[in-house]
Motif scaffolding. Structure first.
Motif, PDB file in Angstrom:
ATOM      1  N   THR A 154       1.286   4.782 -11.436  1.00  0.00           N
ATOM      2  CA  THR A 154       0.841   3.864 -12.363  1.00  0.00           C
ATOM      3  C   THR A 154       1.346   3.861 -13.528  1.00  0.00           C
ATOM      4  O   THR A 154       1.703   2.352 -14.038  1.00  0.00           O
ATOM      5  CB  THR A 154      -0.461   4.176 -12.562  1.00  0.00           C
ATOM      6  OG1 THR A 154      -1.382   4.853 -11.572  1.00  0.00           O
ATOM      7  CG2 THR A 154      -1.251   3.442 -13.344  1.00  0.00           C
TER       8      THR A 154
ATOM      9  N   SER B 255      -0.359   9.599  -8.376  1.00  0.00           N
ATOM     10  CA  SER B 255      -1.046   8.211  -8.922  1.00  0.00           C
ATOM     11  C   SER B 255      -0.707   7.949 -10.139  1.00  0.00           C
ATOM     12  O   SER B 255      -0.395   6.509 -10.242  1.00  0.00           O
ATOM     13  CB  SER B 255      -2.392   8.118  -8.434  1.00  0.00           C
ATOM     14  OG  SER B 255      -2.600   8.297  -6.784  1.00  0.00           O
TER      15      SER B 255
ATOM     16  N   GLU C 151      -3.407  12.745  -7.097  1.00  0.00           N
ATOM     17  CA  GLU C 151      -3.746  12.095  -8.342  1.00  0.00           C
ATOM     18  C   GLU C 151      -2.717  12.287  -9.267  1.00  0.00           C
ATOM     19  O   GLU C 151      -2.194  11.159 -10.072  1.00  0.00           O
ATOM     20  CB  GLU C 151      -5.001  13.239  -8.923  1.00  0.00           C
ATOM     21  CG  GLU C 151      -6.438  13.305  -8.186  1.00  0.00           C
ATOM     22  CD  GLU C 151      -6.868  11.817  -8.040  1.00  0.00           C
ATOM     23  OE1 GLU C 151      -6.627  10.765  -8.823  1.00  0.00           O
ATOM     24  OE2 GLU C 151      -7.640  11.642  -7.047  1.00  0.00           O
TER      25      GLU C 151
ATOM     26  N   CYS D 200       0.768  -1.058  -0.008  1.00  0.00           N
ATOM     27  CA  CYS D 200       0.102  -0.028  -0.039  1.00  0.00           C
ATOM     28  C   CYS D 200       0.873   1.159  -0.168  1.00  0.00           C
ATOM     29  O   CYS D 200       1.710   1.508   0.935  1.00  0.00           O
ATOM     30  CB  CYS D 200      -0.806   0.012   1.174  1.00  0.00           C
ATOM     31  SG  CYS D 200      -1.855   1.600   1.369  1.00  0.00           S
TER      32      CYS D 200
ATOM     33  N   LEU E 137      -2.509   2.182  -4.510  1.00  0.00           N
ATOM     34  CA  LEU E 137      -2.161   3.554  -4.178  1.00  0.00           C
ATOM     35  C   LEU E 137      -3.261   4.145  -3.211  1.00  0.00           C
ATOM     36  O   LEU E 137      -4.431   4.339  -3.501  1.00  0.00           O
ATOM     37  CB  LEU E 137      -2.477   4.208  -5.638  1.00  0.00           C
ATOM     38  CG  LEU E 137      -1.210   3.697  -6.817  1.00  0.00           C
ATOM     39  CD1 LEU E 137      -1.339   4.497  -7.862  1.00  0.00           C
ATOM     40  CD2 LEU E 137       0.191   4.084  -6.076  1.00  0.00           C
TER      41      LEU E 137
ATOM     42  N   LYS F 196      -6.472   1.559  -6.748  1.00  0.00           N
ATOM     43  CA  LYS F 196      -6.243   2.801  -5.855  1.00  0.00           C
ATOM     44  C   LYS F 196      -7.714   2.606  -4.806  1.00  0.00           C
ATOM     45  O   LYS F 196      -8.586   2.179  -5.328  1.00  0.00           O
ATOM     46  CB  LYS F 196      -6.060   4.188  -6.498  1.00  0.00           C
ATOM     47  CG  LYS F 196      -7.294   4.657  -7.478  1.00  0.00           C
ATOM     48  CD  LYS F 196      -6.799   6.007  -7.882  1.00  0.00           C
ATOM     49  CE  LYS F 196      -7.875   6.538  -8.713  1.00  0.00           C
ATOM     50  NZ  LYS F 196      -7.466   7.871  -9.352  1.00  0.00           N
TER      51      LYS F 196
END
Lengths: 205, 205
Positions: free
Chosen positions: B164, B160, B157, B86, B148, B176
């Motif tokens: 990704t 993330s 964001e 995580c 995420l 996520k």
């Protein structure tokens, strides 16, 4: 739930012991310390040790002062009126009066109030030291007035009454600060006790 | 206006530097320290020094841990699922997930988010260390999923999205955490963005 570091957890617990600081605030403070430079944490740690090692009570007025500054700067100042002593409960009260910039006399800090319910008698606070100051006849300037500036609580009134009686034999004028409506307050919202005192203490305009 | 003791004044100033602590609160804290036993002040001072000297980042997950406990207790625990990582922003986020008692996988702490406006690029946070973990083929349990769990802000964001893309070549499932209405909230008072996300993320009952 604990942090993954025992050192962080210990600091959080120590911070959380301080008054008004809960677990969440303590966490925020600990994280701040963790991220700031080491010198900042060392300065705070040093200041904590210093306050316990260096701070003593002024041998004259009993206010807090440093070990190398006794009597304190108010007691040793030559520009202040030595004939008036203002009696207060705590060092914070001295600060409050000094902030006004109005009062130019000396102080005497009792470090507490007589409170029979809490088992605090006259001998537990610094009343004896006040009498000793007044008894010092060799002083260049004799004390003419003692102003009682204690909180308007049961304990404050009790202590004021007690000191007033003790000072009778000295033939010194004993006064107490005025109770009345605070500057800027609205009469409508003032409690009855304060209004009664304000009426009693009315003065000619 | 200053206290009559330089040591007290120094401690007040140091306390007032902490976040969310003003001059008045700092005075109250300093007075508390002055009146409590010396051992209390020493414990707090010791904890302040310790946190700067003992706390390091776990060589695996980058979370905070003690110098003598690396890898941290989560990374070295045998009872946790090593196939899920995580990804969070800060140690406080790890704490939040651990409080739920639900998540049993590993963590990776980025210590920040990509924020071009603040001049924080991908190399300023611990993304490289995450890739290194995933690249370790000699691990007994290969990582199957990266979750995420970053704040739903522009920076969160962005980070993330960046991670990704980086993880694509590894062939690992990247997920996520769900955005939606918090438990106990009333629909009426939820903002539009959250409601839209909740609708998008709807699931079969």
């Amino acid at each position: 739930m604990r942090y993954t570091s025992a050192a962080i957890e210990t600091l959080i617990e120590e911070f959380a012991k301080l008054p008004g600081i809960g677990r969440k605030t303590a966490q925020r403070l600990a994280m701040h310390i963790l991220h700031e430079p080491k010198s900042g944490a060392e300065r705070l740690a040093g200041a904590l040790i210093d306050i316990k090692e260096k701070v003593i009570r002024c041998s004259v007025c009993q206010n807090v002062t440093d070990r190398d500054a006794d009597p304190c700067y108010i007691c040793s100042s030559t520009g202040r009126d030595r004939s008036v002593i203002c009696v207060v409960e705590s060092p914070a009260d001295v600060l409050a009066f000094e902030k006004t910039g109005h009062y130019k006399g000396q102080y005497h800090v009792l470090h507490g109030l007589v409170s029979p319910l809490d088992g605090i008698g006259p001998d537990d606070i610094r009343i004896h030291e006040l009498l000793a100051r007044l008894g010092e006849r060799h002083e260049a300037v004799p004390v003419k007035e003692v102003v009682l500036a204690l909180n308007p609580t049961v304990e404050g009134e009790t202590t004021s009454l007690y000191i007033t009686r003790l000072l009778k034999p000295f033939g010194i004028s004993v006064t107490k600060i005025a109770r009345g409506i605070p500057v800027g307050a609205e009469l409508e919202f003032i409690d009855e006790a304060t209004l009664s005192r304000a009426m009693e203490g009315r003065s000619a305009v």
